[in-house]
Scaffold this motif. Sequence first.
Motif, PDB file in Angstrom:
ATOM      1  N   TYR A 117      63.705 -46.850 -30.104  1.00  0.00           N
ATOM      2  CA  TYR A 117      62.921 -47.560 -31.124  1.00  0.00           C
ATOM      3  C   TYR A 117      61.845 -48.416 -30.470  1.00  0.00           C
ATOM      4  O   TYR A 117      60.706 -48.473 -30.949  1.00  0.00           O
ATOM      5  CB  TYR A 117      63.822 -48.422 -32.006  1.00  0.00           C
ATOM      6  N   LEU A 165      57.885 -47.952 -31.151  1.00  0.00           N
ATOM      7  CA  LEU A 165      57.087 -49.064 -31.689  1.00  0.00           C
ATOM      8  C   LEU A 165      56.014 -49.521 -30.708  1.00  0.00           C
ATOM      9  O   LEU A 165      54.994 -50.071 -31.130  1.00  0.00           O
ATOM     10  CB  LEU A 165      58.002 -50.212 -32.112  1.00  0.00           C
ATOM     11  N   ARG A 179      52.604 -49.507 -33.528  1.00  0.00           N
ATOM     12  CA  ARG A 179      53.038 -50.808 -34.054  1.00  0.00           C
ATOM     13  C   ARG A 179      53.063 -50.853 -35.583  1.00  0.00           C
ATOM     14  O   ARG A 179      53.464 -51.848 -36.160  1.00  0.00           O
ATOM     15  CB  ARG A 179      52.136 -51.934 -33.535  1.00  0.00           C
ATOM     16  N   TYR A 221      60.652 -50.251 -37.696  1.00  0.00           N
ATOM     17  CA  TYR A 221      61.067 -51.652 -37.824  1.00  0.00           C
ATOM     18  C   TYR A 221      62.314 -51.786 -38.688  1.00  0.00           C
ATOM     19  O   TYR A 221      63.216 -52.562 -38.372  1.00  0.00           O
ATOM     20  CB  TYR A 221      59.929 -52.514 -38.379  1.00  0.00           C
ATOM     21  N   ARG A 268      65.257 -50.255 -36.595  1.00  0.00           N
ATOM     22  CA  ARG A 268      65.600 -51.092 -35.446  1.00  0.00           C
ATOM     23  C   ARG A 268      66.218 -52.400 -35.931  1.00  0.00           C
ATOM     24  O   ARG A 268      67.162 -52.908 -35.322  1.00  0.00           O
ATOM     25  CB  ARG A 268      64.376 -51.358 -34.573  1.00  0.00           C
ATOM     26  N   GLY A 269      65.739 -52.912 -37.059  1.00  0.00           N
ATOM     27  CA  GLY A 269      66.350 -54.110 -37.642  1.00  0.00           C
ATOM     28  C   GLY A 269      67.814 -53.874 -37.974  1.00  0.00           C
ATOM     29  O   GLY A 269      68.670 -54.715 -37.697  1.00  0.00           O
ATOM     30  N   ASP A 283      62.299 -58.012 -37.274  1.00  0.00           N
ATOM     31  CA  ASP A 283      61.899 -56.645 -37.615  1.00  0.00           C
ATOM     32  C   ASP A 283      61.763 -56.449 -39.113  1.00  0.00           C
ATOM     33  O   ASP A 283      60.837 -55.779 -39.577  1.00  0.00           O
ATOM     34  CB  ASP A 283      62.883 -55.631 -37.026  1.00  0.00           C
ATOM     35  N   LYS A 306      58.508 -57.958 -40.095  1.00  0.00           N
ATOM     36  CA  LYS A 306      57.394 -57.077 -39.728  1.00  0.00           C
ATOM     37  C   LYS A 306      57.297 -55.910 -40.713  1.00  0.00           C
ATOM     38  O   LYS A 306      56.192 -55.538 -41.141  1.00  0.00           O
ATOM     39  CB  LYS A 306      57.571 -56.558 -38.297  1.00  0.00           C
ATOM     40  N   ALA A 307      58.427 -55.341 -41.093  1.00  0.00           N
ATOM     41  CA  ALA A 307      58.420 -54.238 -42.065  1.00  0.00           C
ATOM     42  C   ALA A 307      57.832 -54.708 -43.398  1.00  0.00           C
ATOM     43  O   ALA A 307      57.065 -53.981 -44.024  1.00  0.00           O
ATOM     44  CB  ALA A 307      59.831 -53.689 -42.253  1.00  0.00           C
TER      45      ALA A 307
END
Length: 160
Positions: A37, A41, A45, A51, A54-55, A70, A73-74
């Motif tokens: 991940y 990323l 990005r 995100y 990975r979160g 994450d 960010k998403a």
Amino acid sequence: MVVKNYAFRWVNAREKSHLSHDLPGDHPNLDKALADYNKALDINRKLLEGYKKRGMLYVLLDKRDKAIEDFTKAISLNPDDALVYALRGRMYENGGRYDRALEDYNKAIVLNPKLAEIYAGRGELYQKIGDNAKALADFKKACNIGNEYGCKLLQDSIEK
């Protein structure tokens, strides 16, 4: 919708069971997944699913703050994704940041009022903070939408 419901239930169950404490020693597969991940990323990005996933991996690795980063960010990449608000809300809740959790649950419900798991999650938060009337209303709403866990929470609340 099934995938979204599953993701919220998975994070919820993971946080309640402390699954990572049941896993032996190092987690080479999880570490490899995290490396994958991270690499994806680094290349892109703006990879929304990267995100989100990975979160969820950070949740499994007991890295709540990283998961929140994450999920945040998403949200910045897609502010209309109710599931991500709910996932971040669960992380805030489990970290004791109840005001932030409630904000995220409320936003998730505005974005997708048919996602029953969010009502169940928010109901559990209301229960934690002692607002049993609102908890009961959310459990009832989750149950009425067809969420078995919401029905169980409703039944448990009525029996108390």
